[in-house]
Motif scaffolding. Structure first.
Motif, short mmCIF file in Angstrom:
data_model
loop_
_atom_site.label_atom_id
_atom_site.label_comp_id
_atom_site.label_asym_id
_atom_site.label_seq_id
_atom_site.Cartn_x
_atom_site.Cartn_y
_atom_site.Cartn_z
N THR A 1 66.50 89.14 26.93
CA THR A 1 66.99 88.84 28.26
C THR A 1 66.33 87.58 28.78
N VAL A 2 66.83 87.08 29.89
CA VAL A 2 66.23 85.88 30.48
C VAL A 2 64.77 86.11 30.79
N TRP A 3 64.46 87.30 31.38
CA TRP A 3 63.08 87.53 31.79
C TRP A 3 62.19 87.80 30.59
N SER A 4 62.74 88.39 29.53
CA SER A 4 61.94 88.58 28.33
C SER A 4 61.54 87.23 27.75
N ALA A 5 62.49 86.30 27.72
CA ALA A 5 62.19 84.97 27.22
C ALA A 5 61.14 84.28 28.09
N TRP A 6 61.28 84.45 29.41
CA TRP A 6 60.29 83.87 30.33
C TRP A 6 58.91 84.44 30.04
N LEU A 7 58.82 85.78 29.90
CA LEU A 7 57.52 86.41 29.66
C LEU A 7 56.91 85.92 28.35
N GLN A 8 57.73 85.83 27.33
CA GLN A 8 57.20 85.40 26.04
C GLN A 8 56.69 83.97 26.11
N GLN A 9 57.36 83.13 26.85
CA GLN A 9 56.88 81.77 27.02
C GLN A 9 55.54 81.75 27.76
N VAL A 10 55.43 82.59 28.79
CA VAL A 10 54.18 82.67 29.54
C VAL A 10 53.04 83.16 28.64
N LEU A 11 53.32 84.19 27.84
CA LEU A 11 52.30 84.73 26.96
C LEU A 11 51.87 83.73 25.89
N ALA A 12 52.78 82.83 25.54
CA ALA A 12 52.46 81.87 24.48
C ALA A 12 51.60 80.71 24.96
N VAL A 13 51.44 80.55 26.28
CA VAL A 13 50.60 79.47 26.79
C VAL A 13 49.14 79.76 26.47
N GLU A 14 48.49 78.82 25.83
CA GLU A 14 47.08 79.00 25.49
C GLU A 14 46.21 78.87 26.73
N ALA A 15 45.18 79.69 26.80
CA ALA A 15 44.21 79.60 27.89
C ALA A 15 43.41 78.31 27.78
N TYR A 16 43.19 77.68 28.92
CA TYR A 16 42.26 76.55 28.98
C TYR A 16 40.89 77.07 28.56
N ASN A 17 40.23 76.37 27.64
CA ASN A 17 39.05 76.94 27.01
C ASN A 17 37.95 75.90 26.82
N MET B 1 56.73 72.37 25.35
CA MET B 1 55.96 72.96 26.46
C MET B 1 54.48 72.80 26.17
N PRO B 2 53.72 72.04 26.95
CA PRO B 2 52.30 71.81 26.67
C PRO B 2 51.52 73.11 26.66
N GLY B 3 50.56 73.19 25.73
CA GLY B 3 49.66 74.34 25.70
C GLY B 3 50.19 75.54 24.97
N ILE B 4 51.40 75.48 24.40
CA ILE B 4 51.95 76.63 23.70
C ILE B 4 51.46 76.64 22.25
N ASN B 5 50.98 77.76 21.80
CA ASN B 5 50.62 77.94 20.42
C ASN B 5 51.88 77.83 19.56
N ARG B 6 51.85 76.96 18.54
CA ARG B 6 53.07 76.66 17.80
C ARG B 6 53.62 77.91 17.11
N ARG B 7 52.74 78.71 16.51
CA ARG B 7 53.20 79.91 15.82
C ARG B 7 53.91 80.86 16.78
N ASN B 8 53.35 81.01 18.00
CA ASN B 8 53.99 81.86 18.99
C ASN B 8 55.31 81.27 19.46
N PHE B 9 55.34 79.96 19.59
CA PHE B 9 56.57 79.32 20.04
C PHE B 9 57.69 79.56 19.03
N LEU B 10 57.36 79.54 17.73
CA LEU B 10 58.38 79.81 16.72
C LEU B 10 58.90 81.24 16.84
N LYS B 11 58.00 82.18 17.17
CA LYS B 11 58.43 83.56 17.41
C LYS B 11 59.43 83.62 18.56
#
Length: 714
Positions: free
Chosen positions: A20-36, A1-11
């Motif tokens: 749950t499905v939605w917990s996994a979805w939220l965690q993936q969303v939170l792991a996306v790095e902000a365009y900076n 998944m582009p833009g995901i912080n690798r350490r967070n992705f391992l978590k």
């Protein structure tokens, strides 16, 4: 998944099996790095906005830790002698009560009155006191995280505002018209100093409630059209892409669409930009496809169907609203590259009749004799609704309750009660609270800030007082957030059905104690540096308050006179870098005074004493670099004055008591680092005077919410 912080992705990978499905979805969303790329607001490429229906802040989040909820230690005083939480239905006190999903139909609580007449009466020009009388006892119901787990999870994953107000103390149309244009009353007349009537403003629902179907035969409209530019008009002229995603035949007969009050939309023809972008049927699937294909407009609005709107009293519910919100978020987060550049604002148009305890920052009210209860450094001409008296035989709508006689026909437009605002983006994750005063013009101001446009209908008063929301974000170094679990929203139909089988969520016969979760949350730095100084004018038997705003944003000070709680509280709008003064005559109270001053984010000063005795002069100042508060205590009298300093919270060490000699001045100071820069102390003398000062010293750095704010309120 582009833009995901690798350490967070391992978590995420390590915990996905148990989530749950939605917990996994939220965690993936939170792991996306902000365009900076620029480390500024210019990194935001897309703004998506969803406005839901009719929930107050206290109703949803009054029990959540770390926000200004039911644990507020400084609720305003009521004429009854109680504090703001203890409202009356005219016969008995009805404080807020828990609408429990275990014992009541909490998901489907009754709707309550929510129009201009009942809102003015319940607000009582800032006095409050009889909310259940004008809004029914159902208005005092609230939820905990058990009833609305999805809403809590969103707030605790991203940023929640606990100082965001609806713009007008009334219903849906007026607030959505502000949301889509910047004002619900003619800005041209406002600039000319003319208070609008219902001919050139929207006090109650009218102009957005349409008949007919799209595209054939089309809408028919009520009321005369407004002619100032909407935000979509402004964006179109500036070449900024935009779109309104909606079903034009399932948008609660137009009520969700604030632009339908305007001539530019009413006269739009097929093929024109306004019609194609703002009147056609654009689905959530279209939104998802636009995000996936990197065609998402720069600014997008999403309008809910009636059943998805989260409106109390059915057909919607918090569960259905959560499921719809999740569908919108899933659409715009499906492409991580797009999500990394997107801000999502989720708010509510108004509070229904649901109670909120915080006094709304507003322009000063008029007393019944026509005098103004307060002042402003801004010209307030044109900032009021003129409820013109057309005589007893007129068929015009009644915009005031007959029992509402505390003021005349000239009434403040707002602000109104608090409503939730979630600020969801890669730059605002981590469970923050944002406590800068905001309203429905604030999202418009954020659009202005990002895209360099001007929304001409936003008033100078709103620009002075209401946030542009930029302080809610970390554009320089976006956070690495925690991952609270995200509840499943797919079972909303079963939850609604189960709720229908339970009794109504009514106020209990025996009031329950107020409750708020213990604990703090991270809190964004705010632009406030506010001071209130008291001076005795002994020859004139008066006291004078000086309101000094050294901050970067204007503020509204509310002053309640505990000697005269039957009167409208005075309100003072003080722009950034300016001052105001006002006097209180002490003759009718034999020289005694008892004033309480309220401001944003828990700012509270209390002045109690007798103007004929030797009281000191006290001025606060801050050493923002060292995190110190300094009290300058001066004795202007010919005799010594005993000085007693008491810490009311936070456990810091205050200076020992001392006697201040005639004509002398002493500066006392102490460190606030251990309390997150929060302070609450009293300076007084036995039965002669008592001055209390509480709030947060702003240092320009992020901090924590009030550590002393938990269950309380008395």
């Amino acid at each position: 998944m582009p833009g995901i912080n690798r350490r967070n992705f391992l978590k995420i990978s390590a915990t996905a099996g148990a989530a749950t499905v939605w917990s996994a979805w939220l965690q993936q969303v939170l792991a996306v790095e902000a365009y900076n790329a620029t480390r500024s607001i210019r990194d935001v490429q897309h703004i998506v906005i969803l406005m839901q229906e009719n929930r107050s802040f206290d109703h949803y989040f009054g029990t959540m830790r770390g926000v200004r909820g039911y644990g507020d230690r400084f609720p305003i005083p009521l004429e009854s002698g109680q504090r703001a939480f203890f409202q009356s239905d005219g016969k008995k006190i009805i404080p807020p009560y828990h609408a429990s999903k275990k014992t009541s139909n909490a998901a489907l609580i009754n709707g309550t009155p929510h129009n201009f007449p009942d809102m003015q009466a319940a607000w009582n020009q800032g006095k409050y006191g009889y909310w259940p009388l004008f809004k029914t006892p159902y208005s005092m119901a609230y939820y905990t995280r058990e009833e609305i787990p999805f809403q809590y999870a969103l707030a605790e994953s991203f940023t929640i505002s606990d100082a965001h107000h609806c713009s007008v103390a009334t219903g849906t149309d007026p607030n959505r018209i502000v949301f889509f244009s910047g004002s619900n009353f003619d800005p041209g007349k406002r600039a000319a100093g003319i208070n609008c009537t219902d001919e050139d403003s929207e006090p109650v629902n009218l102009r957005c409630w349409i008949k007919g179907k799209m595209p054939d035969p089309g809408y028919t409209y009520q009321g005369n059209a407004f002619h100032w530019p909407t935000i979509p008009d402004v964006l179109e002229k500036a070449g900024i892409s935009w779109r309104i995603y909606q079903d034009p035949n399932d948008n609660w007969t137009g009520a969700m669409h604030g632009c339908l009050a305007f001539e530019s939309f009413r006269s739009a023809k097929p093929g024109s930009p306004v019609y194609e972008k703002g009147m056609r049927h654009w689905t959530i699937e279209d939104l998802a496809n636009d995000a996936k294909s990197n065609r998402l407009p720069q600014v997008s609005w999403v309008l809910p169907r009636q059943i998805d709107s989260e409106h109390p009293g059915a057909p919607s519910s918090p569960y259905r609203g959560a499921d719809f919100t999740h569908s919108v978020l899933s659409a715009i987060t499906a492409n991580p590259e797009v999500w990394s550049k997107t801000v999502f604002f989720l708010t509510f148009d108004e509070n229904d009749g649901l109670f909120d305890h915080l006094p709304a920052p507003a322009v000063p009210s008029y007393n019944a004799d026509g005098s103004l209860a307060g002042k402003s450094t801004l010209n307030l001409s044109g900032m009021y609704f003129n409820n013109i008296d057309r005589g007893p035989s007129a068929k015009a709508p009644a915009y005031l309750d007959k029992r509402d006689t505390i003021s005349g026909n000239i009434r403040p437009w707002g602000l109104g009660p608090r409503v939730p605002l979630y600020i969801i983006s890669p730059w605002s994750k981590g469970g923050w609270v944002h406590s800068e005063v905001a309203d429905h013009t604030s999202v418009g101001q954020f659009i202005e800030k990002r895209f360099g446009v001007t929304i001409p209908a936003i008033s100078p008063w709103h620009r002075a007082v209401c946030s542009d929301l930029t302080s809610a974000f970390d554009f320089k170094t976006p956070n690495d957030p925690a991952f609270p679990p995200m509840p499943d929203t797919g079972d909303h139909e079963a939850l609604d059905a189960a709720s229908k089988l339970l009794p109504k969520a009514v106020a209990p016969d025996t009031p329950s104690p107020l409750y708020q979760e213990k604990g703090t949350r991270y809190s964004r730095a705010l632009p406030y540096r506010l001071y209130t100084h008291l001076a005795l004018l002994q020859p004139e038997q008066k006291i004078r308050l000086l309101f000094d705003n050294e901050g970067a944003l204007g503020a509204v000070y509310h002053v309640y006179d505990l000697k005269h709680l039957n009167r409208i509280p005075r309100r003072y709008t003080v722009e950034a870098g300016k001052q105001l003064t006002d006097d209180w005559n002490l003759q009718e109270d034999q020289g005694y005074y008892d004033l309480e001053v309220y401001g944003p984010n828990g700012y509270f000063h209390k002045f109690t004493g007798n103007g004929s005795v030797q009281n000191p002069e006290i001025k606060l100042s801050y050493n923002h670099r060292k995190g110190e508060i300094i009290a300058r205590i001066h004795n202007p009298h010919a005799v010594g004055i005993p000085i007693r300093i008491h810490s009311n919270a936070y456990g810091y060490n205050v200076p020992a008591s001392f006697d201040l000699a005639a004509g002398k001045t002493r500066n006392v100071k102490w460190d606030l680092a251990g309390s997150g820069n929060w302070y609450d102390f009293t300076i007084g003398s036995d039965h002669e005077y008592l001055y209390r000062f509480a709030g947060r010293m702003e240092t320009g750095k992020d901090s924590i919410s009030d550590p002393a704010m938990e269950t309380g309120g008395g």
